[in-house]
Scaffold this motif. Structure first.
Motif, PDB file in Angstrom:
ATOM      1  N   GLU A 111       3.881  -8.099  15.476  1.00 34.75           N
ATOM      2  CA  GLU A 111       3.989  -7.646  14.082  1.00 34.75           C
ATOM      3  C   GLU A 111       5.456  -7.487  13.659  1.00 34.75           C
ATOM      4  O   GLU A 111       5.843  -7.917  12.571  1.00 34.75           O
ATOM      5  CB  GLU A 111       3.251  -6.319  13.894  1.00 34.75           C
TER       6      GLU A 111
ATOM      7  N   HIS B 221       7.111 -10.792  13.166  1.00 33.51           N
ATOM      8  CA  HIS B 221       6.695 -11.349  11.877  1.00 33.51           C
ATOM      9  C   HIS B 221       7.465 -10.677  10.728  1.00 33.51           C
ATOM     10  O   HIS B 221       7.906 -11.351   9.794  1.00 33.51           O
ATOM     11  CB  HIS B 221       5.188 -11.179  11.685  1.00 33.51           C
ATOM     12  N   ASN B 222       7.633  -9.357  10.815  1.00 37.21           N
ATOM     13  CA  ASN B 222       8.391  -8.642   9.785  1.00 37.21           C
ATOM     14  C   ASN B 222       9.831  -9.143   9.722  1.00 37.21           C
ATOM     15  O   ASN B 222      10.393  -9.303   8.638  1.00 37.21           O
ATOM     16  CB  ASN B 222       8.385  -7.133  10.048  1.00 37.21           C
TER      17      ASN B 222
ATOM     18  N   SER C 137      10.931 -12.117  10.551  1.00 38.86           N
ATOM     19  CA  SER C 137      10.909 -13.448   9.915  1.00 38.86           C
ATOM     20  C   SER C 137      10.745 -13.335   8.405  1.00 38.86           C
ATOM     21  O   SER C 137      11.429 -14.033   7.638  1.00 38.86           O
ATOM     22  CB  SER C 137       9.772 -14.294  10.486  1.00 38.86           C
ATOM     23  N   ARG C 138       9.847 -12.452   7.975  1.00 35.70           N
ATOM     24  CA  ARG C 138       9.610 -12.246   6.546  1.00 35.70           C
ATOM     25  C   ARG C 138      10.879 -11.752   5.848  1.00 35.70           C
ATOM     26  O   ARG C 138      11.252 -12.245   4.786  1.00 35.70           O
ATOM     27  CB  ARG C 138       8.465 -11.247   6.357  1.00 35.70           C
TER      28      ARG C 138
ATOM     29  N   ALA D  83       2.818  -5.209   5.569  1.00 33.81           N
ATOM     30  CA  ALA D  83       3.542  -4.765   6.767  1.00 33.81           C
ATOM     31  C   ALA D  83       3.562  -3.244   6.858  1.00 33.81           C
ATOM     32  O   ALA D  83       3.464  -2.685   7.952  1.00 33.81           O
ATOM     33  CB  ALA D  83       4.973  -5.315   6.744  1.00 33.81           C
TER      34      ALA D  83
ATOM     35  N   THR E 152      13.530 -14.495   5.670  1.00 33.16           N
ATOM     36  CA  THR E 152      13.169 -15.454   4.620  1.00 33.16           C
ATOM     37  C   THR E 152      13.508 -14.882   3.247  1.00 33.16           C
ATOM     38  O   THR E 152      14.072 -15.582   2.397  1.00 33.16           O
ATOM     39  CB  THR E 152      11.665 -15.807   4.709  1.00 33.16           C
ATOM     40  N   ALA E 153      13.180 -13.627   3.030  1.00 29.80           N
ATOM     41  CA  ALA E 153      13.486 -12.994   1.742  1.00 29.80           C
ATOM     42  C   ALA E 153      14.989 -12.956   1.500  1.00 29.80           C
ATOM     43  O   ALA E 153      15.448 -13.209   0.377  1.00 29.80           O
ATOM     44  CB  ALA E 153      12.910 -11.576   1.705  1.00 29.80           C
TER      45      ALA E 153
ATOM     46  N   SER F 116       5.839  -9.723  -5.590  1.00 31.15           N
ATOM     47  CA  SER F 116       6.528 -10.310  -4.444  1.00 31.15           C
ATOM     48  C   SER F 116       6.587  -9.339  -3.268  1.00 31.15           C
ATOM     49  O   SER F 116       6.979  -9.725  -2.174  1.00 31.15           O
ATOM     50  CB  SER F 116       7.945 -10.741  -4.839  1.00 31.15           C
ATOM     51  N   ASN F 117       6.200  -8.101  -3.501  1.00 35.64           N
ATOM     52  CA  ASN F 117       6.230  -7.098  -2.440  1.00 35.64           C
ATOM     53  C   ASN F 117       4.930  -7.013  -1.643  1.00 35.64           C
ATOM     54  O   ASN F 117       4.823  -6.164  -0.763  1.00 35.64           O
ATOM     55  CB  ASN F 117       6.548  -5.721  -3.021  1.00 35.64           C
TER      56      ASN F 117
ATOM     57  N   PRO G  37       3.678  -8.863   0.774  1.00 35.02           N
ATOM     58  CA  PRO G  37       3.895  -8.931   2.222  1.00 35.02           C
ATOM     59  C   PRO G  37       4.496  -7.644   2.784  1.00 35.02           C
ATOM     60  O   PRO G  37       4.136  -7.205   3.874  1.00 35.02           O
ATOM     61  CB  PRO G  37       4.851 -10.117   2.393  1.00 35.02           C
ATOM     62  N   ALA G  38       5.390  -7.021   2.037  1.00 35.63           N
ATOM     63  CA  ALA G  38       5.978  -5.754   2.489  1.00 35.63           C
ATOM     64  C   ALA G  38       4.923  -4.649   2.508  1.00 35.63           C
ATOM     65  O   ALA G  38       4.911  -3.804   3.417  1.00 35.63           O
ATOM     66  CB  ALA G  38       7.139  -5.359   1.579  1.00 35.63           C
TER      67      ALA G  38
END
Length: 144
Positions: free
Chosen positions: A125, A128-129, A131-132, A46, A135-136, A39-40, A42-43
Motif C-alpha cells: 500500500e 502504491h502511495n 507511486s501515486r 489511500a 505521479t502527481a 482529483s483527490n 486516490p488520496a
C-alpha cells in the motif's frame, strides 16, 4: 548483541503507529485544503487504507501485550499543493523504510501473529502511495 524481543518489536510498532496517525492528520488536512476534490479520490482511498491499517496495527500491538500510543507529533501541513505532495511523499518513504525493517524483524521472531503478512500488505500500500504521489508531482511540474 542485544536480543530482539516481542516487546521491542511492539515498541517499534508503536513508533510506526505514531507516524501513521500523524500521516492521517496530515493527509486529511492536505485533502481538505486541495482545490480539486475530484482529483483527490486516490488520496481519499489511500487515507481509508491507512485508517484501516491503524486499527489493525493498534490491535496487533495490544495482542503483543503492549499499550498502543495515544500521542502523535504535529503533522507537517503544506501551504501549497506542491509542498503538501513533498511532505506526504517524504513521510511515505520513511514509513516504507520502517516497514521493510519491521517485516524482517517480525519474520525473525517467528511469531504466530501474522504480523509479517500484515506488514507485507502495508508495504504494498505504501509503495502504491509513493507511486501515486510521484505521479502527481510529475503532473504538477508538467503543468508549470
Amino acid at each position: 548483541m542485544q536480543t530482539f524481543t516481542s516487546e521491542s518489536l511492539a515498541n517499534l510498532l508503536n513508533e510506526d503507529l505514531a507516524l501513521e496517525l500523524r500521516a492521517v492528520v496530515q493527509n486529511i488536512n492536505h485533502i481538505g485544503t486541495a482545490s480539486n476534490s475530484r482529483s483527490n479520490q486516490p488520496a481519499r482511498d489511500a487515507l481509508h487504507e491507512r485508517i484501516n491499517f491503524v486499527v489493525e496495527l493498534t490491535s496487533q500491538i495490544t495482542r503483543m501485550g503492549c499499550t498502543p500510543i495515544t500521542h502523535i507529533s504535529p503533522p507537517h501541513v503544506g501551504r501549497t499543493r506542491k509542498n503538501a505532495l513533498i511532505e506526504d511523499l517524504s513521510l511515505e518513504k520513511i514509513l516504507l523504510s520502517r516497514y521493510v525493517k519491521r517485516r524482517q524483524q517480525a519474520q525473525n521472531l517467528d511469531s504466530e501473529t501474522g504480523l509479517p503478512g500484515i506488514v507485507e500488505h502495508r508495504i504494498d500500500e505504501v509503495s502504491h502511495n509513493i507511486s501515486r504521489l510521484e505521479t502527481a508531482m510529475s503532473h504538477d511540474s508538467d503543468a508549470n
